[in-house]
Design a protein around this motif. Structure first.
Motif, PDB file in Angstrom:
ATOM      1  N   HIS A   1       0.681  -1.287   0.188  1.00  0.00           N
ATOM      2  CA  HIS A   1      -0.084  -0.041  -0.051  1.00  0.00           C
ATOM      3  C   HIS A   1       0.773   1.155  -0.260  1.00  0.00           C
ATOM      4  O   HIS A   1       1.759   1.238   0.961  1.00  0.00           O
ATOM      5  CB  HIS A   1      -1.077  -0.076   1.401  1.00  0.00           C
ATOM      6  CG  HIS A   1      -2.002   0.983   1.233  1.00  0.00           C
ATOM      7  ND1 HIS A   1      -2.664   1.463   0.359  1.00  0.00           N
ATOM      8  CD2 HIS A   1      -2.178   1.920   2.252  1.00  0.00           C
ATOM      9  CE1 HIS A   1      -3.562   2.326   0.453  1.00  0.00           C
ATOM     10  NE2 HIS A   1      -3.325   2.645   1.785  1.00  0.00           N
TER      11      HIS A   1
ATOM     12  N   THR B   1      -3.089   6.477  10.866  1.00  0.00           N
ATOM     13  CA  THR B   1      -3.613   5.262  10.942  1.00  0.00           C
ATOM     14  C   THR B   1      -4.950   4.936  10.164  1.00  0.00           C
ATOM     15  O   THR B   1      -5.504   4.170  10.238  1.00  0.00           O
ATOM     16  CB  THR B   1      -4.133   5.253  12.388  1.00  0.00           C
ATOM     17  OG1 THR B   1      -4.965   6.634  12.576  1.00  0.00           O
ATOM     18  CG2 THR B   1      -3.048   5.125  13.486  1.00  0.00           C
ATOM     19  N   SER B   2      -5.422   6.217   9.646  1.00  0.00           N
ATOM     20  CA  SER B   2      -6.644   6.046   8.757  1.00  0.00           C
ATOM     21  C   SER B   2      -6.375   5.159   7.371  1.00  0.00           C
ATOM     22  O   SER B   2      -7.262   4.613   6.742  1.00  0.00           O
ATOM     23  CB  SER B   2      -7.072   7.467   8.144  1.00  0.00           C
ATOM     24  OG  SER B   2      -5.893   8.132   7.333  1.00  0.00           O
ATOM     25  N   GLU B   3      -5.153   4.782   7.250  1.00  0.00           N
ATOM     26  CA  GLU B   3      -4.871   4.031   6.176  1.00  0.00           C
ATOM     27  C   GLU B   3      -4.835   2.393   6.546  1.00  0.00           C
ATOM     28  O   GLU B   3      -4.696   1.489   5.906  1.00  0.00           O
ATOM     29  CB  GLU B   3      -3.552   4.141   5.595  1.00  0.00           C
ATOM     30  CG  GLU B   3      -3.452   5.492   4.910  1.00  0.00           C
ATOM     31  CD  GLU B   3      -4.115   5.837   3.690  1.00  0.00           C
ATOM     32  OE1 GLU B   3      -4.554   4.868   2.930  1.00  0.00           O
ATOM     33  OE2 GLU B   3      -4.372   6.873   3.006  1.00  0.00           O
ATOM     34  N   ALA B   4      -4.825   2.225   7.801  1.00  0.00           N
ATOM     35  CA  ALA B   4      -4.928   0.772   8.297  1.00  0.00           C
ATOM     36  C   ALA B   4      -6.006  -0.143   7.698  1.00  0.00           C
ATOM     37  O   ALA B   4      -5.354  -1.288   7.296  1.00  0.00           O
ATOM     38  CB  ALA B   4      -4.995   0.851   9.918  1.00  0.00           C
ATOM     39  N   PRO B   5      -6.771   0.071   7.267  1.00  0.00           N
ATOM     40  CA  PRO B   5      -7.883  -0.954   6.774  1.00  0.00           C
ATOM     41  C   PRO B   5      -7.244  -1.404   5.358  1.00  0.00           C
ATOM     42  O   PRO B   5      -7.716  -2.478   4.965  1.00  0.00           O
ATOM     43  CB  PRO B   5      -9.337  -0.103   6.601  1.00  0.00           C
ATOM     44  CG  PRO B   5      -8.987   1.081   7.384  1.00  0.00           C
ATOM     45  CD  PRO B   5      -7.613   1.451   7.582  1.00  0.00           C
ATOM     46  N   ASN B   6      -6.418  -0.516   4.793  1.00  0.00           N
ATOM     47  CA  ASN B   6      -5.668  -1.080   3.545  1.00  0.00           C
ATOM     48  C   ASN B   6      -4.475  -2.048   3.687  1.00  0.00           C
ATOM     49  O   ASN B   6      -3.948  -2.135   2.719  1.00  0.00           O
ATOM     50  CB  ASN B   6      -5.235   0.273   2.753  1.00  0.00           C
ATOM     51  CG  ASN B   6      -6.491   0.943   2.487  1.00  0.00           C
ATOM     52  OD1 ASN B   6      -7.383   0.497   2.010  1.00  0.00           O
ATOM     53  ND2 ASN B   6      -6.362   2.240   2.701  1.00  0.00           N
TER      54      ASN B   6
ATOM     55  N   ASP C   1      -2.613  -5.345   5.283  1.00  0.00           N
ATOM     56  CA  ASP C   1      -2.953  -6.719   5.812  1.00  0.00           C
ATOM     57  C   ASP C   1      -2.095  -7.028   6.910  1.00  0.00           C
ATOM     58  O   ASP C   1      -2.113  -8.555   7.078  1.00  0.00           O
ATOM     59  CB  ASP C   1      -3.212  -7.604   4.626  1.00  0.00           C
ATOM     60  CG  ASP C   1      -2.061  -7.838   3.771  1.00  0.00           C
ATOM     61  OD1 ASP C   1      -1.090  -7.188   4.245  1.00  0.00           O
ATOM     62  OD2 ASP C   1      -2.167  -8.525   2.895  1.00  0.00           O
TER      63      ASP C   1
ATOM     64  N   LYS D   1       0.742  -6.336  10.672  1.00  0.00           N
ATOM     65  CA  LYS D   1       0.752  -5.492  11.647  1.00  0.00           C
ATOM     66  C   LYS D   1       1.859  -4.385  11.083  1.00  0.00           C
ATOM     67  O   LYS D   1       2.950  -4.789  10.830  1.00  0.00           O
ATOM     68  CB  LYS D   1       1.399  -5.990  12.924  1.00  0.00           C
ATOM     69  CG  LYS D   1       0.150  -6.478  13.952  1.00  0.00           C
ATOM     70  CD  LYS D   1       0.846  -6.774  15.164  1.00  0.00           C
ATOM     71  CE  LYS D   1      -0.237  -7.185  16.232  1.00  0.00           C
ATOM     72  NZ  LYS D   1       0.547  -7.527  17.511  1.00  0.00           N
TER      73      LYS D   1
END
Ligand code: BTN
Length: 258
Positions: free
Chosen positions: A66, A151-156, A158, A160
């Motif tokens: 990402h 952190t808003s990119e975390a869902p992208n 897969d 840690k």
């Protein structure tokens, strides 16, 4: 959130001044599919491709990398050897060591390497390296480093992950980091054919986050458990099982057993 951005003209100027990086040609993009792909298609020896954002960044085993435009580092370098290096299988580990050492020289501490070439802090992945080769003597080295991923990119993502900014990295040092890393890589690649393997193995082991840990290695749907005892002279990881037998692995997913 302030976004660190490289000053490309400054970087280009510094690379031209430093002896070991004078030969590099920098190609900078705001957005690209992937810096590795660009070099695979258009790259000449000593080309460096860097982008603010990648729309199709990828990592090992076909995983996505990402790569939003948030000030992270995404770049690739095409290196060409005169002869296929004798210790070719150690090359990706050597690149990882260059990355870890550069960060250390910039004041970061506590980071480690996870075989074969991931940069970690604790259980969080900060950066990854992907080597690709079309011809035996030519290698494309791709490096992705999370500097300031929000952190808003975390869902992208897969796995840690973490950033180097909270670990003491100053955003204004981004130019320095990139220049130093290219300098270190150029020197290491230049000397790679003269590598002293036993010294290299010790150097790797000093960065290895899994050394002496109980781990599980998954390879071809089979699980192996034991203690990690470092790498061998070909860069394979060594796993010692309960009975003291050692097995060497050149690929596989490793997880730590708690
Ligand atoms: C991994 O950990 O799986 C390797 C990740 C490598 C990502 C970098 S970002 C720059 C270069 N361009 C890519 O598409 N991939 C590498």
């Amino acid at each position: 959130m302030s976004k660190p951005v490289l000053n490309i003209e400054h970087v280009r100027q510094r690379l031209a001044e430093i002896e070991s990086t004078q030969h590099l040609q920098l190609h900078a993009f705001k957005s690209i599919d992937s810096t590795n792909l660009w070099l695979l298609k258009h790259g000449q020896c000593a080309d460096v491709c860097i982008a603010q954002k990648q729309t199709q960044g990828y990592g090992r085993q076909g995983r996505r990398w990402h790569s939003p435009d948030v000030g992270n580092l995404y770049f690739s370098l095409k290196t060409c050897f005169n002869e296929v290096p004798k210790h070719y299988s150690l090359l990706s580990l050597q690149v990882a060591i260059c990355l870890a050492e550069t960060l250390e020289e910039l004041g970061m501490t506590g980071h480690r390497l996870k075989w074969p070439n991931d940069l970690y802090y604790g259980d969080k992945k900060l950066g990854g390296i992907l080597l690709q080769s079309q011809k035996p003597k030519e290698v494309i080295i791709g490096i992705g480093l999370n500097i300031n991923m929000p952190t808003s990119e975390a869902p992208n993502i897969d796995q840690k992950w973490g950033n180097i900014k909270p670990l003491g990295f100053k955003l204004e040092n981004l130019d320095k980091l990139f220049i130093k890393l290219l300098e270190k890589l150029s020197i290491a690649l230049d000397r790679f054919s003269e590598l002293i393997v036993m010294d290299f193995v010790n150097q790797w082991n000093s960065w290895d986050m899994l050394l002496n840990q109980s781990v599980q290695i998954t390879q071809n749907n089979q699980c192996y458990q034991g203690k990690m005892t470092g790498i061998d002279t070909s860069g394979r990881i060594k796993l010692m099982d309960k009975s003291g037998d050692e097995q060497h692995f050149s690929s596989g997913d490793i997880s730590v057993r708690l």
